[in-house]
Write an enzyme that holds these catalytic residues in place. Structure first.
Site, PDB file in Angstrom:
ATOM      1  N   HIS A   1       0.856  -1.189  -0.067  1.00 27.16           N
ATOM      2  CA  HIS A   1       0.050   0.007   0.108  1.00 27.16           C
ATOM      3  C   HIS A   1       0.851   1.121  -0.009  1.00 27.16           C
ATOM      4  O   HIS A   1       1.773   1.496   0.770  1.00 27.16           O
ATOM      5  CB  HIS A   1      -0.895  -0.117   1.242  1.00 27.16           C
ATOM      6  CG  HIS A   1      -1.837   1.126   1.112  1.00 27.16           C
ATOM      7  ND1 HIS A   1      -2.941   1.174   0.327  1.00 27.16           N
ATOM      8  CD2 HIS A   1      -1.818   2.181   1.857  1.00 27.16           C
ATOM      9  CE1 HIS A   1      -3.561   2.445   0.558  1.00 27.16           C
ATOM     10  NE2 HIS A   1      -2.896   3.129   1.608  1.00 27.16           N
TER      11      HIS A   1
ATOM     12  N   GLY B   1      -6.909   3.205   1.935  1.00 28.71           N
ATOM     13  CA  GLY B   1      -7.964   3.374   0.787  1.00 28.71           C
ATOM     14  C   GLY B   1      -7.192   3.956  -0.448  1.00 28.71           C
ATOM     15  O   GLY B   1      -5.883   3.907  -0.902  1.00 28.71           O
TER      16      GLY B   1
ATOM     17  N   LEU C   1      -9.980  -3.705   4.530  1.00 22.74           N
ATOM     18  CA  LEU C   1      -8.967  -2.883   3.397  1.00 22.74           C
ATOM     19  C   LEU C   1      -7.743  -2.268   4.141  1.00 22.74           C
ATOM     20  O   LEU C   1      -7.995  -1.324   5.005  1.00 22.74           O
ATOM     21  CB  LEU C   1      -9.710  -1.968   2.284  1.00 22.74           C
ATOM     22  CG  LEU C   1      -9.053  -1.361   1.667  1.00 22.74           C
ATOM     23  CD1 LEU C   1      -8.452  -2.419   0.378  1.00 22.74           C
ATOM     24  CD2 LEU C   1      -9.806  -0.174   0.945  1.00 22.74           C
ATOM     25  N   ASP C   2      -6.590  -2.709   3.744  1.00 22.50           N
ATOM     26  CA  ASP C   2      -5.450  -1.918   4.173  1.00 22.50           C
ATOM     27  C   ASP C   2      -5.203  -1.947   5.816  1.00 22.50           C
ATOM     28  O   ASP C   2      -4.524  -1.175   6.185  1.00 22.50           O
ATOM     29  CB  ASP C   2      -5.694  -0.456   3.728  1.00 22.50           C
ATOM     30  CG  ASP C   2      -5.539  -0.231   2.125  1.00 22.50           C
ATOM     31  OD1 ASP C   2      -4.840  -1.227   1.544  1.00 22.50           O
ATOM     32  OD2 ASP C   2      -6.003   0.753   1.814  1.00 22.50           O
ATOM     33  N   ALA C   3      -5.971  -2.812   6.238  1.00 21.12           N
ATOM     34  CA  ALA C   3      -5.771  -3.182   7.686  1.00 21.12           C
ATOM     35  C   ALA C   3      -5.191  -4.608   7.962  1.00 21.12           C
ATOM     36  O   ALA C   3      -5.340  -4.667   9.310  1.00 21.12           O
ATOM     37  CB  ALA C   3      -7.233  -3.008   8.082  1.00 21.12           C
TER      38      ALA C   3
END
EC number: 3.5.1.10
Lengths: 283, 283, 283, 283
Positions: B191, B200, B226-228
């Protein structure tokens, strides 16, 4: 006489040439020039260090002419500071001593060209450091009920001492709009995270819970929204799974004091400009 | 024969001695041992590199005895990997080529000890790179309506090729639970921000708007949120007011490819363990 | 009772299992273990943190048995330190105050678990800081002619105060073998360059002349050869053509104090081992 | 029409105003200005990005007038480059492929605004990469006896292809004065150490032997003295006792390719000036 001039205005063709020509025409020798254009916002920024002849230079005349010939027609915001001018810096603390010690030892070494009229705290814990360094210490406790009254006392002290800017050296209270409005872009805070990650309370605990591999510290000007003001300086350090929250806090202290002092030095040197909740840093 | 063993279990007195004694009793020479205890969670983690005599060592016997004498009584999760074993790595991409080029040039240099059965993309833009490196390329376009069907095709390819783990090398699609559940902690994403800041879409735009002085990249295992997911590796680089969004993107590319490749190499070398949405990285 | 044990010996199969088994057999719970093998030199290093039952643990018995059963047969060098044990740290300074201030403010915050019996200097400039922090200060001037005599005075003070290790906090004198031999790997220096670049005098001037883009600081144990002892810790910061020598010095100060304090903390925590003029740092 | 102008001259009062006034008088809009004064050496440096009206701007007229009115009277060295102008970059390699892959993947992504007429090597090992990217490859072997002859061949190729500058992407041969004199400050090398530490052969081995805690890479212009030319860019990464020489080499590769590409991009963008064996980098 050495001076720093900070300028910002709507961007327009020829602006550098116009300003430098004006300085030159007033007998100024430009020692340093840095400029920046934010193309999206169409704003031009410039910082100039100029040397004027001590004898012939009249700051009042210069300023009124600058205002008339440049500032007005080009819609400039500008500020001039003599290099000999000393700002008055108040320091607000609570219980952590590392940032305060760092600032005061730099001050004692002549690294910070300021006067420190006083240190203020909502606790008495760090009074001994003020004593070590012979700086007046004011204890103004704050509770939910006394916050407004306490901030009025703060303001009184700040005004009586002609304070130019405030450093929150791990001051664990939210500064309200009462004080912020009197010191716009003149209150420097250190937040113990890499903003915008982990704003608010207990950022090291939050960073630990998230399992990040890098922690940070952020120095910013204080605005109404908590930990959301214009960022002046940030730095980070690596951590691993083997570091506990307590390790984060210890490692973080070193970041906090270095990042805060860098921000304070940039502010003192007139190297920061604020717009759109961001900074231009002429370093 | 060289092996890596990863272990985690509830923490208990004497556990290191018990495990090392067992390895020793099976003729193993421990070349490297690293361990970690998460005290809050009371979990013990260990990574061992051991050398066994090729002739006398029987991996099946060893495993069943390890299971009976250690794993069961001490409630261990564990995994053993021979150093000669090659994982099969699938690479998913979209349109950006820097991470793909970086992975493939490392692969060509022998830096990544894997097989790459195929590269998969929802676009045809990077097919030429697959061709440059003689790796099969599959184009599976995705629209809102065809997402489920497309992911079924992906799963089919992944299974047919016995893929061990997936690298999302700037794959601009959200991977759904359909795929994630088949590859738990086996999908590595990059990311383009310093998570948890700017999760995000369009993180460089958000970072620019916030006026941060440092940007970052984060490689993590993909989870439903998401992205976690658990963070494997992060790195950052300094930026200033003078950098445009486009500069952020260019500088960020270098971070992304380096951070992603580090994470991939840690995964290949069995140096990562996941628990409580965090990682232990034995580096 | 918590203890740290440092061990090094010729590498041999099964050594980890043997040591951990021994600790375990003495009722110790191993909280932390880190080990390293220098394959070229064939040396094994280990650091253990163990918790023993306060009541049943006898350190004399333990030590003599460790010596007989492990140290002798395996040719080990080893050291045991109780976590409650406080080392005595002497600080030598000259005229620069930043490292001294940094150490003393950490000391005051409880960050350094030591006693500081005295600060010693060849100049009187920093006596005021010793006074600020209520620490005895000794002024022992040094000239070419009096060096030997001065070092004898130093040794007398060091011995009278049972000093365990010495920190040279920008002490601008070369320490001779007279003192070094009494404190082998127990004198920690901070050198203001990224060693081995720019050893010796005026490293910032040399770095400026060479036009480097990064400057550094190095903390190392003092050996006979100037600035060539085992490196404990290093860090760097970016510089540009726009920085003057004076900027290098200012930026360098922040590096120096942080790097020195990290090294001092590693030493206090028994996390350093020295061999072949290098260090193993268990951090 | 966008242009970059680089200027250096003896420092003198009013110089910024004079140059910006001249640009302005020729209808140029200054988009960006950065300047620097080396006070010790009394040299003024400036970089200007200006936008001129495509129709009315005549580069020949402009240049001859700049020469007459500014360069001659103020003793300026100066250079003007149109932003549309593409430099011709030759790449020299030997056996290591990481820097070459990195440069070519950037080139393919449009990140490097150059033409690459050829890749040249003293070995055939990397010919396959030239083929992958469809770039002509020349193999010119070098032995002690054939060095002069080989360099003549190199020069012939460089001239026939109108090469502007050369990138030594881990080219493991010393370039002699024959070639350097034809390309002064136009040969960019990457050295795998933090210069001036560990100049010469096998720097990772030397760094390992010294026990440093940080390794680096340095990109510099090639001069007659080995690894002693003006430094363009440097970067470093942390290492520990647990890293072997082979780990240093692997970690170093990532530094080398990133540092080299940054230097190449600065050179392409006309952001570097050389004087007194140092660089001014307008970044």
């Amino acid at each position: 006489m050495k001076t720093s001039i900070l300028i910002n205005c709507p961007d327009q063709a020829g602006i550098i040439s116009i300003v430098t020509g004006f300085i030159h025409s007033k007998g100024g020798n430009i020692i340093y020039l840095d400029q920046h254009v934010d193309k999206a916002a169409n704003i031009f920024f410039m910082r100039l260090e100029s040397d004027f002849d001590e004898k012939s230079f009249n700051i009042t005349t210069f300023s009124s002419e600058f205002e008339k010939k440049l500032a007005l027609p080009y819609k400039m915001k500008w500020a001039l500071k003599k290099d000999t001018e000393k700002l008055k810096m108040a320091v607000f603390v609570s219980k952590y001593n590392h940032c305060l010690y760092d600032l005061l030892s730099r001050f004692n070494s002549g690294e910070l060209n300021v006067d420190i009229p006083f240190i203020l705290s909502n606790h008495k814990d760090l009074e001994y450091i003020a004593n070590q360094f012979n700086i007046p210490f004011y204890h103004i406790p704050i509770t939910k009920d006394t916050k407004e009254e306490a901030e009025q006392k703060q303001l009184k002290l700040l005004k009586e001492n002609n304070v130019d800017f405030i450093v929150l050296a791990r001051y664990m209270q939210i500064v309200s709009s009462t004080v912020i409005e009197e010191f716009p872009n003149k209150i420097i805070n250190i937040h113990h995270s890499f903003l915008p990650a982990f704003a608010g309370a207990k950022p090291y605990h939050a960073a630990f819970a998230r399992g990040v591999k890098i922690i940070g510290a952020t120095s910013h000007y204080v605005t109404e929204e908590l930990d959301a003001g214009p960022i002046i300086e940030q730095d980070v350090t690596a951590v691993t799974h083997s570091h506990s929250i307590s390790d984060f806090i210890t490692k973080g202290r070193d970041l906090e004091k270095i990042v805060l002092s860098r921000a304070v030095k940039l502010h003192i040197a007139s190297k920061t400009m604020v717009y759109n909740n961001k900074t231009v840093i002429f370093s």
